[in-house]
Every structure is written in structure tokens, then in C-alpha cells.
Design an enzyme around this catalytic site. Structure first.
Site, PDB file in Angstrom:
ATOM      1  N   LYS A 113      43.787  38.391  48.045  1.00  0.00           N
ATOM      2  CA  LYS A 113      44.682  39.560  48.166  1.00  0.00           C
ATOM      3  C   LYS A 113      46.083  39.125  48.612  1.00  0.00           C
ATOM      4  CE  LYS A 113      41.875  42.968  47.039  1.00  0.00           C
ATOM      5  NZ  LYS A 113      41.902  43.484  45.657  1.00  0.00           N
ATOM      6  N   TYR A 125      35.703  39.197  55.145  1.00  0.00           N
ATOM      7  CA  TYR A 125      36.571  39.393  53.964  1.00  0.00           C
ATOM      8  C   TYR A 125      36.974  38.042  53.362  1.00  0.00           C
ATOM      9  CZ  TYR A 125      39.341  42.359  50.934  1.00  0.00           C
ATOM     10  OH  TYR A 125      39.837  43.025  49.843  1.00  0.00           O
TER      11      TYR A 125
HETATM   12  N1  LIG Z   1      36.763  49.921  48.548  1.00  0.00           N
HETATM   13  C1  LIG Z   1      37.615  49.489  49.434  1.00  0.00           C
HETATM   14  O1  LIG Z   1      37.415  49.635  50.648  1.00  0.00           O
HETATM   15  C2  LIG Z   1      38.895  48.833  48.995  1.00  0.00           C
HETATM   16  C3  LIG Z   1      39.960  48.768  49.912  1.00  0.00           C
HETATM   17  C4  LIG Z   1      41.143  48.161  49.512  1.00  0.00           C
HETATM   18  C5  LIG Z   1      41.235  47.640  48.230  1.00  0.00           C
HETATM   19  N2  LIG Z   1      40.193  47.729  47.369  1.00  0.00           N
HETATM   20  C6  LIG Z   1      40.364  47.161  46.023  1.00  0.00           C
HETATM   21  O2  LIG Z   1      40.277  48.203  45.079  1.00  0.00           O
HETATM   22  C7  LIG Z   1      39.936  47.626  43.827  1.00  0.00           C
HETATM   23  C8  LIG Z   1      38.803  48.427  43.199  1.00  0.00           C
HETATM   24  O3  LIG Z   1      37.617  48.260  43.942  1.00  0.00           O
HETATM   25  P1  LIG Z   1      36.627  49.448  44.307  1.00  0.00           P
HETATM   26  O4  LIG Z   1      36.498  49.462  45.774  1.00  0.00           O
HETATM   27  O5  LIG Z   1      37.005  50.667  43.564  1.00  0.00           O
HETATM   28  O6  LIG Z   1      35.219  48.884  43.789  1.00  0.00           O
HETATM   29  P2  LIG Z   1      34.524  48.923  42.324  1.00  0.00           P
HETATM   30  O7  LIG Z   1      33.387  47.965  42.431  1.00  0.00           O
HETATM   31  O8  LIG Z   1      34.232  50.312  41.950  1.00  0.00           O
HETATM   32  O9  LIG Z   1      35.651  48.348  41.355  1.00  0.00           O
HETATM   33  C9  LIG Z   1      35.849  46.962  41.133  1.00  0.00           C
HETATM   34  C10 LIG Z   1      35.976  46.789  39.643  1.00  0.00           C
HETATM   35  O10 LIG Z   1      36.335  45.447  39.315  1.00  0.00           O
HETATM   36  C11 LIG Z   1      35.735  45.197  38.064  1.00  0.00           C
HETATM   37  N3  LIG Z   1      35.686  43.765  37.741  1.00  0.00           N
HETATM   38  C12 LIG Z   1      35.193  42.761  38.508  1.00  0.00           C
HETATM   39  N4  LIG Z   1      35.290  41.603  37.816  1.00  0.00           N
HETATM   40  C13 LIG Z   1      35.870  41.880  36.627  1.00  0.00           C
HETATM   41  C14 LIG Z   1      36.238  41.109  35.480  1.00  0.00           C
HETATM   42  N5  LIG Z   1      36.030  39.787  35.400  1.00  0.00           N
HETATM   43  N6  LIG Z   1      36.831  41.757  34.429  1.00  0.00           N
HETATM   44  C15 LIG Z   1      37.061  43.073  34.471  1.00  0.00           C
HETATM   45  N7  LIG Z   1      36.725  43.861  35.523  1.00  0.00           N
HETATM   46  C16 LIG Z   1      36.137  43.259  36.577  1.00  0.00           C
HETATM   47  C17 LIG Z   1      34.351  45.790  38.207  1.00  0.00           C
HETATM   48  O11 LIG Z   1      33.744  45.972  36.938  1.00  0.00           O
HETATM   49  C18 LIG Z   1      34.682  47.103  38.897  1.00  0.00           C
HETATM   50  O12 LIG Z   1      34.900  48.116  37.941  1.00  0.00           O
HETATM   51  C19 LIG Z   1      39.599  46.171  44.100  1.00  0.00           C
HETATM   52  O13 LIG Z   1      40.743  45.360  43.845  1.00  0.00           O
HETATM   53  C20 LIG Z   1      39.307  46.173  45.582  1.00  0.00           C
HETATM   54  O14 LIG Z   1      39.493  44.908  46.188  1.00  0.00           O
HETATM   55  C21 LIG Z   1      39.025  48.325  47.725  1.00  0.00           C
END
Ligand SMILES: NC(=O)c1ccc[n+]([C@@H]2O[C@H](COP(=O)([O-])OP(=O)(O)OC[C@H]3O[C@@H](n4cnc5c(N)ncnc54)[C@H](O)[C@@H]3O)[C@@H](O)[C@H]2O)c1
Length: 260
Positions: free
Chosen positions: A167, A160
Site C-alpha cells: 500500500k 498487515y
Molecule cells: N476491507 C477493508 O477493510 C479495506 C480497507 C482499506 C482498503 N481496502 C482495499 O480495498 C480494496 C478492495 O478490497 P475489499 O475489502 O473490497 O475486498 P474484496 O475481496 O471484496 O475485493 C478485492 C478484489 O481484488 C480482486 N483481485 C485480487 N487479485 C486479483 C487479480 N490478480 N486480478 C484481478 N482482481 C484481483 C478480487 O477478485 C476481489 O474482487 C483492496 O485494495 C483492499 O486492500 C480494504
């Protein structure tokens, strides 16, 4: 329930739908159910096409799509000015955006580059401050901002790396923003979501190992779903959580409380 939530016809900006697995898409679906007016922001044309396809299943829902690259102040300002001009008042934001260079997740943490560090911070933590600043003039009735974090902010999770540091900054930014704009009746909270298989998760090399480990040792003995994270996000956007701000709330089957 609709009355308890007070989200009907509220204008909620949802940032970060890339496809149907995105946490942000789960949240949008729950927002439709409670009658909110959802305004989507997307970065790439590819995401816009996905969004339009996804919305084909929701013909009776009106949705607005606005381009917004969170690495650009101009793009963020233009997006929120366009949203403000269209809907007048913004009542909530779902910030579900993060990105880091693949090599910074794959290599030893020691090898993190200056550029990679700055890029992860800019995209994943500063973007919350920038979006809040751009939305603030339109949040005239108070509101709620929710961002997505992960346990890697406070514990070391293999692979990570630089994203964990981003984060940590995101969660600290939540507290400082909450203190700054609480007087305007705007709340800011983070949801620390359990691991969910999404596009972003594919970038974390040891992701499958993490999923298995959670199943073994989380109090609920399973991983959480997109819908479970979405439902808690709805709570945090709604009137139900009106006394809560500056918090990080875990939706992870209790995994974070465990020692060994
Ligand atoms: N999937 C997991 O296990 C998990 C767990 C905890 C937190 N998260 C967090 O949840 C959030 C969403 O992630 P996800 O897992 O749904 O994946 P995802 O890939 O579906 O979503 C991430 C989004 O960030 C957008 N993005 C990246 N760079 C960008 C930029 N410069 N401008 C605008 N948009 C941008 C992407 O287009 C995408 O839509 C993130 O912050 C991720 O760290 C995910």
C-alpha cells in the site's frame, strides 16, 4: 447534484467486485445512482457469477463484464482494449484490487518471502500502473482514477505486514502517476478506507481487533461503512474534485489523526 458531479453517462471501469460486501460493489451502486455507465472487470468466473446475480437487482442498468487478471499484462491490455472498443472513451477507473499470500500476513514480517513480497506488490501496487497505462489511450477527455489504500501503508498494523508495504508503494505510485498524466487532465488519487468486513479483510488475522480499536479511539467512535467509502469515491471521480490529484484521502472516521 447530477450536474455538479458530471458523472451521468460517463464510462467508469470498476475493478474488484468479488461479492456484495466488496468496496467496489458499494461504489458501483453509488455510480448507478448518479447515472454513470459502469463497466466491471473481474478475475475469476466465481466473481462473474456473483456480479451477474448482483446485477439481477438492477434490471434497468446496463452493465458490461470483462475478464481481467491484474497479474497479467496481456489480460489487462486485452480488457482495456475491449472496453475501449465498446465504449470509445473511458472517463474513470476504480481500482479496488489487492492480494497477498496468507502466510505473509500470518507469519512474522521478518519471514516475508521474496516471492510473496513481489506477488503482493505486483497485484496490489503495480496493477494500478499497468491498468492506467492500458486505459490511457482511451482517456482522451481527461478523467479520474481512484484506488483503495489503507493506513497500514504508513503505520504498523498487526497482521498487515507485506500488504502495508504494497500500500505504501501504491500511494507513491498514485503521486508519480498523478504527476505524469496530470497534463492530460487525468487525476489519480487514493482513498484510504477504514476497516470494513470484506473477503479481503478476512485475510488479515487481527481484523476484529482492529475494528474494536477503531470504535474505541476514532474521533467518530465507530467504523465506516461501504456506502461512506463509496460516496467519497464518487466525489473523487466527479467534477467536484477537479482540483485534486496525487492525494491520499482518509475515509476512516478520523482514526488516522489520533496518537495514542
Ligand atoms: N476491507 C477493508 O477493510 C479495506 C480497507 C482499506 C482498503 N481496502 C482495499 O480495498 C480494496 C478492495 O478490497 P475489499 O475489502 O473490497 O475486498 P474484496 O475481496 O471484496 O475485493 C478485492 C478484489 O481484488 C480482486 N483481485 C485480487 N487479485 C486479483 C487479480 N490478480 N486480478 C484481478 N482482481 C484481483 C478480487 O477478485 C476481489 O474482487 C483492496 O485494495 C483492499 O486492500 C480494504
Amino acid at each position: 447534484m447530477e450536474n455538479l458531479l458530471q458523472l451521468k453517462d460517463k464510462n467508469i471501469v470498476v475493478m474488484g467486485v468479488a461479492n456484495d460486501r466488496s468496496i467496489a460493489w458499494g461504489i458501483a451502486k453509488s455510480l448507478f445512482e448518479v447515472g454513470a455507465n459502469v463497466i466491471f472487470t473481474y478475475r475469476k468466473e466465481r466473481s462473474l457469477m456473483k456480479l451477474e446475480k448482483l446485477m439481477a437487482g438492477y434490471e434497468d442498468q446496463e452493465a458490461t463484464f470483462i475478464q481481467c487478471d491484474v497479474n497479467s499484462d496481456e489480460s489487462i491490455k486485452a480488457a482495456f482494449d475491449t472496453i475501449g472498443a465498446k465504449v470509445g472513451t473511458i472517463h474513470g477507473i476504480v481500482h479496488s484490487v489487492a492480494f497477498a499470500n496468507a502466510e505473509d500476513l500470518k507469519n512474522r514480517f521478518l519471514e516475508t518471502s521474496r516471492d510473496g513480497y513481489a506477488f503482493a506488490q505486483d497485484t496490489s501496487a503495480y496493477s494500478l500502473i499497468a491498468a492506467t497505462k492500458a486505459a490511457h489511450p482511451y482517456m482522451t477527455e481527461g478523467g479520474s482514477i481512484v484506488t483503495m489504500s489503507y493506513l497500514g501503508a504508513e503505520r504498523v498494523l498487526e497482521g498487515y505486514n507485506v500488504m502495508g508495504v504494497a500500500k505504501a508503494a501504491l500511494e507513491a505510485s498514485v503521486r508519480y502517476l498523478a504527476a505524469d498524466i496530470g497534463a492530460d487532465n487525468i487525476r489519480v488519487n487514493a482513498i484510504s478506507a477504514g476497516a470494513i468486513k470484506t473477503l479481503a479483510a478476512k485475510g488479515v488475522p487481527s481484523f476484529n481487533k482492529i475494528l474494536n480499536r477503531i470504535e474505541e479511539s476514532a474521533p467518530l467512535k465507530r467504523n465506516v461503512t461501504q456506502a461512506e467509502v463509496a460516496d467519497m469515491t464518487i466525489v473523487m471521480l466527479s467534477h467536484l474534485s477537479r482540483g485534486v490529484t496525487g492525494e491520499t484521502i482518509y475515509i476512516d472516521g478520523g482514526y488516522n489523526i489520533m496518537g495514542i
